[in-house]
Design an enzyme around this catalytic site. Structure first.
Site, PDB file in Angstrom:
ATOM      1  N   HIS A  25       0.852  -1.142   0.123  1.00 38.65           N
ATOM      2  CA  HIS A  25      -0.020   0.294   0.086  1.00 38.65           C
ATOM      3  C   HIS A  25       0.900   1.178   0.033  1.00 38.65           C
ATOM      4  O   HIS A  25       1.883   1.197   0.244  1.00 38.65           O
ATOM      5  CB  HIS A  25      -0.980  -0.188   1.213  1.00 38.65           C
ATOM      6  CG  HIS A  25      -0.191   0.183   2.488  1.00 38.65           C
ATOM      7  ND1 HIS A  25       0.462   1.160   3.149  1.00 38.65           N
ATOM      8  CD2 HIS A  25      -0.012  -1.142   3.260  1.00 38.65           C
ATOM      9  CE1 HIS A  25       1.300   0.784   4.094  1.00 38.65           C
ATOM     10  NE2 HIS A  25       0.935  -0.611   4.548  1.00 38.65           N
TER      11      HIS A  25
ATOM     12  N   GLU B  87      -2.158  -7.206   7.601  1.00 38.58           N
ATOM     13  CA  GLU B  87      -0.976  -7.198   8.281  1.00 38.58           C
ATOM     14  C   GLU B  87      -1.004  -7.922   9.453  1.00 38.58           C
ATOM     15  O   GLU B  87      -1.859  -8.093   9.840  1.00 38.58           O
ATOM     16  CB  GLU B  87      -0.604  -5.811   8.358  1.00 38.58           C
ATOM     17  CG  GLU B  87       0.904  -5.310   8.944  1.00 38.58           C
ATOM     18  CD  GLU B  87       1.946  -6.190   7.987  1.00 38.58           C
ATOM     19  OE1 GLU B  87       1.870  -7.239   8.144  1.00 38.58           O
ATOM     20  OE2 GLU B  87       2.709  -5.209   7.531  1.00 38.58           O
TER      21      GLU B  87
END
Length: 399
Positions: free
Chosen positions: A203, A279
């Site tokens: 990202h 994550e």
């Protein structure tokens, strides 16, 4: 008139098997339903199921066999015969089922007939040749890009049991599984058709990125910074020129979804969210810098650096736990998108984990890879179970 009980119906024998060429790798199952009195074959079932483990394929074969028996007579009694000791022991209730995928399949199997109508028996592989043949036919069909058909038999019935090596399945139980074949590196073997390619996008930057703070899935869910939004636009422009991305899958966290939606808008695609791509949960370390963690939790940090099984302070995720989660997501996506190029918008640990697994590298290699915000990494997965790391931390599109 009273409904028929399971003492009134026929008795069937269901023989089932499954296999994976790579474990995990291209997988298929086979199942046959026989009349218990005459031994006559009544129904056959087989299917190529994409990338999966041996154990998942065997469970899929069991479910298919039971459902086929129910088609013939929902009041029947069924004797299941399989050469998977794991499945037989788990379905008989003697072994626990800890793996999520197998637990769900076991529940499916139990729901087909009432428990008292089904019994389980382990048999040697040599006595399960019919189901084994069907499973191999299904995998052969998948290799050709198709599905099994009873009118097109390609596998040999009497090939003998495959070479096996002891291994531990995903449920933690020891079971003999087919030995991984020694195959050449990708590009040197036979033409297996187009691979499934995962283009892994970290990202864009958030306010926490330049400060090098732990930013996991258990703390704040920061948005992209202005720099991060610019990085997302740059990636989108580059991928639009290439024109190779066919689907987009994102972590559920905000920074990934914002990055993915920017790319999707440019490419005219939808975004699918997969929880497995989130994550690591860094527990009490979330929001802290490495120096702050070392000062406040020195012993826990030392253990975390030394062992992939160690968890961050406060009940975070170990790297081993993340690897298991990411592997499940990988296999599911490989089955969904065979032969396609898919953009996975995710985080540092999942990207490094997929690269590590593709290389067969040890867990400590995670600390030896650099991944910049907005960078691209690429892994190709082939039909024979091999994977090839094609790109790592590419940031050319950001310059």
């Amino acid at each position: 008139m009273a409904p028929a009980s399971h003492g009134d119906g026929r008795t069937f024998v269901v023989e089932a098997d499954g296999g994976s060429r790579g474990n995990p790798g291209p997988a298929g199952y086979g199942a046959v339903v026989r009349d218990a009195d005459t031994g006559e074959t009544l129904l056959e079932r087989a299917e190529f199921i994409g990338r999966a483990t041996n154990n998942v394929a065997e469970y899929r074969g069991l479910v298919a066999g039971l459902r086929a028996a129910r088609e013939l007579d929902p009041t029947a009694r069924v004797r299941v015969r399989m050469d998977s000791k794991l499945v037989v022991e788990q379905m008989s209730g003697r072994w626990k089922i800890k793996h999520d995928a197998m637990r769900a399949l076991a529940t499916e199997a139990r729901d087909v007939f009432p428990p008292q109508a089904v019994s389980y028996e382990w048999i040697p592989r040599a006595k399960n040749k019919h189901a084994d043949r069907l499973a191999n036919e299904a995998m052969d069909a998948g290799r050709r890009g198709g599905q099994w058909s009873p009118s097109r038999s390609t596998a040999e019935l009497d090939t003998g049991p495959p070479e096996t090596s002891p291994a531990t399945g995903p449920d933690g139980e020891d079971e003999a599984v087919p030995a991984t074949p020694k195959v050449p590196s990708a590009g040197w073997g036979p033409d297996l058709g187009p691979p499934t390619t995962f283009l892994l996008l970290r990202h864009g930057e958030t306010p926490m990125t330049p400060q090098k703070r732990f930013s996991g899935s258990g703390g704040d869910d920061p948005a992209l910074s202005e720099t991060g939004r610019a990085q997302a636009r740059a990636v989108a422009a580059s991928l639009a020129v290439q024109g190779t991305v066919q689907a987009i899958v994102s972590s559920p966290l905000r920074r990934c979804r914002e990055t993915a939606e920017t790319v999707a808008a440019r490419l005219g695609l939808d975004v699918r969210v997969d929880e497995g791509l989130r994550e690591t949960d860094f527990g009490a370390w979330d929001g802290l810098t490495y120096a702050e963690v070392r000062e406040r939790f020195p012993d826990d940090l030392e253990k975390w650096l030394a062992s992939p099984e160690a968890e961050p302070t406060g009940g975070g995720e170990s790297f081993a736990a993340v690897a298991r989660r990411v592997s499940v997501a990988r296999d599911k996506l490989l089955a969904r998108y065979p032969g396609r190029t898919v953009l996975l918008v995710t985080h540092v640990t999942p990207v490094k984990t997929l690269a590590r697994l593709a290389l067969g590298a040890p867990p400590e290699s995670l600390f030896r890879m650099e991944l910049s915000a907005g960078s691209l990494t690429s892994v190709a997965y082939y039909a024979d179970g091999n994977a090839s790391l094609r790109l790592l931390n590419d940031t050319a599109h950001l310059r």
